[in-house]
Design a protein around this motif. Sequence first.
Motif, PDB file in Angstrom:
ATOM      1  N   ILE A  27       0.841  -1.204   0.000  1.00  0.00           N
ATOM      2  CA  ILE A  27       0.000   0.000   0.000  1.00  0.00           C
ATOM      3  C   ILE A  27       0.874   1.251   0.000  1.00  0.00           C
ATOM      4  CG2 ILE A  27      -1.678   1.329   1.364  1.00  0.00           C
ATOM      5  CD1 ILE A  27      -2.786  -1.406   2.314  1.00  0.00           C
ATOM      6  N   VAL A  28       1.889   1.268   0.852  1.00  0.00           N
ATOM      7  CA  VAL A  28       2.807   2.408   0.922  1.00  0.00           C
ATOM      8  C   VAL A  28       3.522   2.591  -0.413  1.00  0.00           C
ATOM      9  CG1 VAL A  28       4.974   3.176   1.976  1.00  0.00           C
ATOM     10  CG2 VAL A  28       3.118   2.360   3.416  1.00  0.00           C
ATOM     11  N   LYS A  29       3.916   1.488  -1.018  1.00  0.00           N
ATOM     12  CA  LYS A  29       4.614   1.545  -2.306  1.00  0.00           C
ATOM     13  C   LYS A  29       3.692   2.062  -3.418  1.00  0.00           C
ATOM     14  CE  LYS A  29       7.321  -1.499  -5.286  1.00  0.00           C
ATOM     15  NZ  LYS A  29       7.762  -2.892  -5.474  1.00  0.00           N
ATOM     16  N   PRO A  35       8.171   5.310   3.627  1.00  0.00           N
ATOM     17  CA  PRO A  35       8.162   4.009   4.314  1.00  0.00           C
ATOM     18  C   PRO A  35       8.025   4.105   5.831  1.00  0.00           C
ATOM     19  CG  PRO A  35       9.901   4.071   2.663  1.00  0.00           C
ATOM     20  CD  PRO A  35       9.319   5.458   2.746  1.00  0.00           C
ATOM     21  N   GLU A  36       8.310   5.267   6.396  1.00  0.00           N
ATOM     22  CA  GLU A  36       8.155   5.439   7.843  1.00  0.00           C
ATOM     23  C   GLU A  36       6.684   5.469   8.249  1.00  0.00           C
ATOM     24  OE1 GLU A  36      10.395   8.899   8.858  1.00  0.00           O
ATOM     25  OE2 GLU A  36      12.293   7.968   8.270  1.00  0.00           O
ATOM     26  N   ASN A  40       2.574   3.802  11.569  1.00  0.00           N
ATOM     27  CA  ASN A  40       1.270   4.386  11.923  1.00  0.00           C
ATOM     28  C   ASN A  40       0.104   3.548  11.409  1.00  0.00           C
ATOM     29  OD1 ASN A  40       2.603   6.539  13.125  1.00  0.00           O
ATOM     30  ND2 ASN A  40       2.682   7.678  11.200  1.00  0.00           N
ATOM     31  N   MET A  41       0.385   2.517  10.614  1.00  0.00           N
ATOM     32  CA  MET A  41      -0.674   1.688  10.036  1.00  0.00           C
ATOM     33  C   MET A  41      -0.849   0.422  10.866  1.00  0.00           C
ATOM     34  SD  MET A  41       0.514   2.071   6.080  1.00  0.00           S
ATOM     35  CE  MET A  41      -0.971   1.526   5.288  1.00  0.00           C
ATOM     36  N   PRO A  67       1.261   1.563  16.941  1.00  0.00           N
ATOM     37  CA  PRO A  67       2.609   2.009  16.529  1.00  0.00           C
ATOM     38  C   PRO A  67       3.742   1.387  17.346  1.00  0.00           C
ATOM     39  CG  PRO A  67       1.140   3.880  16.559  1.00  0.00           C
ATOM     40  CD  PRO A  67       0.366   2.718  17.128  1.00  0.00           C
ATOM     41  N   THR A  68       3.457   0.901  18.534  1.00  0.00           N
ATOM     42  CA  THR A  68       4.510   0.313  19.372  1.00  0.00           C
ATOM     43  C   THR A  68       4.372  -1.196  19.559  1.00  0.00           C
ATOM     44  OG1 THR A  68       3.218   0.788  21.354  1.00  0.00           O
ATOM     45  CG2 THR A  68       4.863   2.434  20.664  1.00  0.00           C
ATOM     46  N   GLN A  69       3.261  -1.783  19.112  1.00  0.00           N
ATOM     47  CA  GLN A  69       3.032  -3.209  19.355  1.00  0.00           C
ATOM     48  C   GLN A  69       2.814  -3.950  18.036  1.00  0.00           C
ATOM     49  OE1 GLN A  69      -0.524  -4.136  21.505  1.00  0.00           O
ATOM     50  NE2 GLN A  69       0.132  -6.225  21.962  1.00  0.00           N
TER      51      GLN A  69
END
Length: 182
Positions: A27-29, A35-36, A40-41, A67-69
């Motif tokens: 999706i990002v591509k 890529p960062e 958040n996704m 974002p952290t897990q």
Amino acid sequence: MLNPSNIMDYFSERSNPFFDRTCNNEIVKMQRLNPEQLTNMTGLEYILLHVQEPILYVIRKQHRHTPTQATPLADYYIIAGIVYQAPDLISVVNSRLISAVHHLQSAFEEANSYSRYHPSKGYTWDLKERKVPERLAAKKETQREEPSSLFQRHRVDMLLGELVRKFPIPSVMPQQRQAPTG
């Protein structure tokens, strides 16, 4: 030439059967995002976990919750340009256990082949009939005993002479027979 900046593009090629086209990386591509943005996704994503240039790259497939897990799902490694899936822990432990059990079973079977039972004696170990593997028998045949050197013979003679001087052999005098009287 693979490097950390292009390894994710290499991993996402259509020829790689391990890459899921519905992941966040795709999706990002497609949307040409940074890529960062992956952090958040939520959902399925691939990250570059470890790099040992120029030959080894480890990529992790994970499900991101926050974002952290993130929960790891699988690991892949690329060695010399070929993508492999790393085995999971249960497969590695299972393989090692099966191997250990096989070797223990072989040892017990060999030990059992030496035990004998006789009604009057009970159980005994008959180690005389031990079978020597062919490779060890061939090795023994090829090893020849080399003759001793002059130094070795002289040294042994000197040590034996020294032992005889320290511990002399007692001389036994023959007893004379006495003539019977009578």
